[in-house]
Design a protein around this motif. Structure first.
Motif, short mmCIF file in Angstrom:
data_model
loop_
_atom_site.label_atom_id
_atom_site.label_comp_id
_atom_site.label_asym_id
_atom_site.label_seq_id
_atom_site.Cartn_x
_atom_site.Cartn_y
_atom_site.Cartn_z
N PRO A 165 0.76 -1.18 0.04
CA PRO A 165 -0.03 -0.05 -0.15
C PRO A 165 0.79 1.35 0.23
N GLU A 166 2.01 1.23 0.77
CA GLU A 166 2.86 2.44 0.82
C GLU A 166 3.52 2.80 -0.49
N GLU A 167 3.36 1.98 -1.54
CA GLU A 167 3.87 2.47 -2.92
C GLU A 167 2.90 3.30 -3.81
N LYS A 168 1.86 3.13 -3.13
CA LYS A 168 0.68 4.07 -3.87
C LYS A 168 0.45 4.28 -5.43
N ILE A 169 0.47 2.98 -6.01
CA ILE A 169 0.91 2.63 -7.23
C ILE A 169 -0.51 3.37 -8.24
N GLY A 170 -1.61 2.93 -7.53
CA GLY A 170 -2.84 3.67 -8.33
C GLY A 170 -2.82 5.46 -8.21
N HIS A 171 -2.36 5.70 -7.14
CA HIS A 171 -2.54 7.26 -6.78
C HIS A 171 -1.11 7.83 -7.98
N ARG A 172 -0.16 7.08 -8.24
CA ARG A 172 1.05 7.57 -8.95
C ARG A 172 0.65 7.54 -10.50
N VAL A 173 -0.29 6.60 -10.72
CA VAL A 173 -0.74 6.37 -12.33
C VAL A 173 -1.51 7.80 -12.63
N ILE A 174 -2.59 7.84 -11.53
CA ILE A 174 -3.38 9.22 -11.99
C ILE A 174 -2.62 10.36 -12.12
N LEU A 175 -1.62 10.39 -11.09
CA LEU A 175 -0.77 11.83 -11.18
C LEU A 175 0.14 11.95 -12.59
N GLU A 176 0.48 10.70 -12.93
CA GLU A 176 1.19 10.67 -14.31
C GLU A 176 0.11 11.26 -15.42
N ALA A 177 -1.12 10.48 -15.32
CA ALA A 177 -2.18 10.89 -16.19
C ALA A 177 -2.47 12.24 -16.25
N CYS A 178 -2.40 12.88 -15.01
CA CYS A 178 -2.68 14.55 -15.07
C CYS A 178 -1.78 15.11 -15.58
N LYS A 179 -0.57 15.01 -15.51
CA LYS A 179 0.54 15.67 -16.23
C LYS A 179 0.24 15.53 -17.84
N ARG A 180 -0.61 14.49 -18.53
CA ARG A 180 -0.84 14.49 -19.82
C ARG A 180 -2.27 15.11 -20.15
N GLY A 181 -2.77 15.76 -19.00
CA GLY A 181 -4.21 16.50 -19.47
C GLY A 181 -5.18 15.43 -18.98
N VAL A 182 -5.20 14.52 -18.68
CA VAL A 182 -6.27 13.50 -18.19
C VAL A 182 -6.50 13.26 -16.85
N ILE A 183 -7.73 13.53 -16.36
CA ILE A 183 -8.21 13.32 -15.00
C ILE A 183 -8.75 11.86 -14.99
N ILE A 184 -8.22 10.82 -14.15
CA ILE A 184 -8.91 9.63 -13.78
C ILE A 184 -8.85 9.38 -12.43
N ARG A 185 -9.39 8.35 -11.71
CA ARG A 185 -9.20 8.25 -10.62
C ARG A 185 -8.94 6.72 -10.16
N PRO A 186 -8.23 6.33 -8.98
CA PRO A 186 -7.95 4.99 -8.72
C PRO A 186 -8.85 4.59 -7.54
N LEU A 187 -9.06 3.55 -7.47
CA LEU A 187 -9.79 2.78 -6.08
C LEU A 187 -8.70 1.80 -5.63
N GLY A 188 -7.80 2.32 -4.57
CA GLY A 188 -6.64 1.42 -4.45
C GLY A 188 -5.67 1.42 -5.79
N ASP A 189 -5.31 0.28 -5.92
CA ASP A 189 -4.54 0.05 -7.34
C ASP A 189 -5.47 -0.33 -8.53
N VAL A 190 -6.71 -0.12 -8.47
CA VAL A 190 -7.54 -0.53 -9.47
C VAL A 190 -7.70 1.15 -10.12
N ILE A 191 -7.55 0.98 -11.29
CA ILE A 191 -7.62 2.64 -12.02
C ILE A 191 -8.97 2.56 -12.71
N VAL A 192 -9.91 3.20 -12.33
CA VAL A 192 -11.40 3.38 -12.64
C VAL A 192 -11.46 4.42 -14.00
#
Length: 221
Positions: A165-192
């Motif tokens: 959990p401390e790696e926050k993989i899902g959270h890091r993915v959405i931050l990466e997407a945000c850099k590219r102009g896309v807003i998505i959300r995670p539920l834990g490590d599930v990208i929704v």
């Protein structure tokens, strides 16, 4: 974001009918075309006793919710005043006229533009585009129901072991997407992914491409 197996809801419905239990279906997130039909329960020809709806009823423009029920339940609260059958409970903000006007117009657009029928092509496109996510070694499973998608990220696909959990993989993915102009959300490590029904096909492909790239960058190959 785990979908029910086919036949599950209809089986529950038959059981409630058999034992005289009222069935409540929550269509707040799944209603108004989200799963490919107007309401998810329609796919299994289920007619619940109560249906909770919101979100899509106004297209997301204004907050509004409603609880639908059958004539049998509704009539149970009708009677003379001295019978005290009236359902006296109410909400402070019930029946907001502006939100209701938006809902009426939104439902009219569903009819006028044949939204559900037109959505099928986009759902097929989404399904096709999602298949390449299995090329990414840390995608454990891709689950889709209409315009609802859950992309599960795992540390090891073979064992399905999860990331700490401390790696926050899902959270890091959405931050990466945000850099590219896309807003998505995670539920834990599930990208929704729950794209708007009105999304253009080119924009839908962009959403998929950015999500793919973001997962690839964060998890590596």
């Amino acid at each position: 974001m785990i979908t029910q197996p086919e036949g599950y809801l209809s089986s529950i419905w038959k059981s409630t009918k058999k034992h005289g239990i009222l069935l409540i279906v929550d269509e707040v997130a799944t209603g108004f075309g989200r799963t490919g039909s107007m309401f998810a329960c329609e796919k299994e020809h289920v007619q619940p006793d109560f249906m909770c709806i919101a979100k899509g009823i106004t297209g997301g423009y204004l907050p509004l919710a409603a609880t639908l029920t059958t004539d049998e339940v509704f009539n149970g609260f009708l009677g003379r005043f001295d019978e005290f059958k009236t359902f006296f409970h109410g909400h402070t903000y019930t029946g907001n006229p502006l939100a209701c006007a938006v809902a009426i117009e939104n439902i009219e657009l569903f009819r006028k533009e044949d939204t559900i029928k037109r959505l099928k092509k986009k759902i097929s496109l989404l399904h096709k585009e999602l298949q390449r996510f299995y090329d990414l070694p840390h995608v454990g499973e891709v689950r889709q129901e209409g315009f609802v998608v859950g992309i599960e990220l795992v540390k090891n696909r073979r064992t399905k072991s999860i990331y700490p959990p401390e790696e926050k993989i899902g959270h890091r993915v959405i931050l990466e997407a945000c850099k590219r102009g896309v807003i998505i959300r995670p539920l834990g490590d599930v990208i929704v992914l729950m794209p708007p029904l009105a999304i253009e096909e080119t924009t839908l492909k962009e959403l998929i491409n950015v999500t793919y790239e973001s997962i690839e960058i964060v998890t590596g190959r």
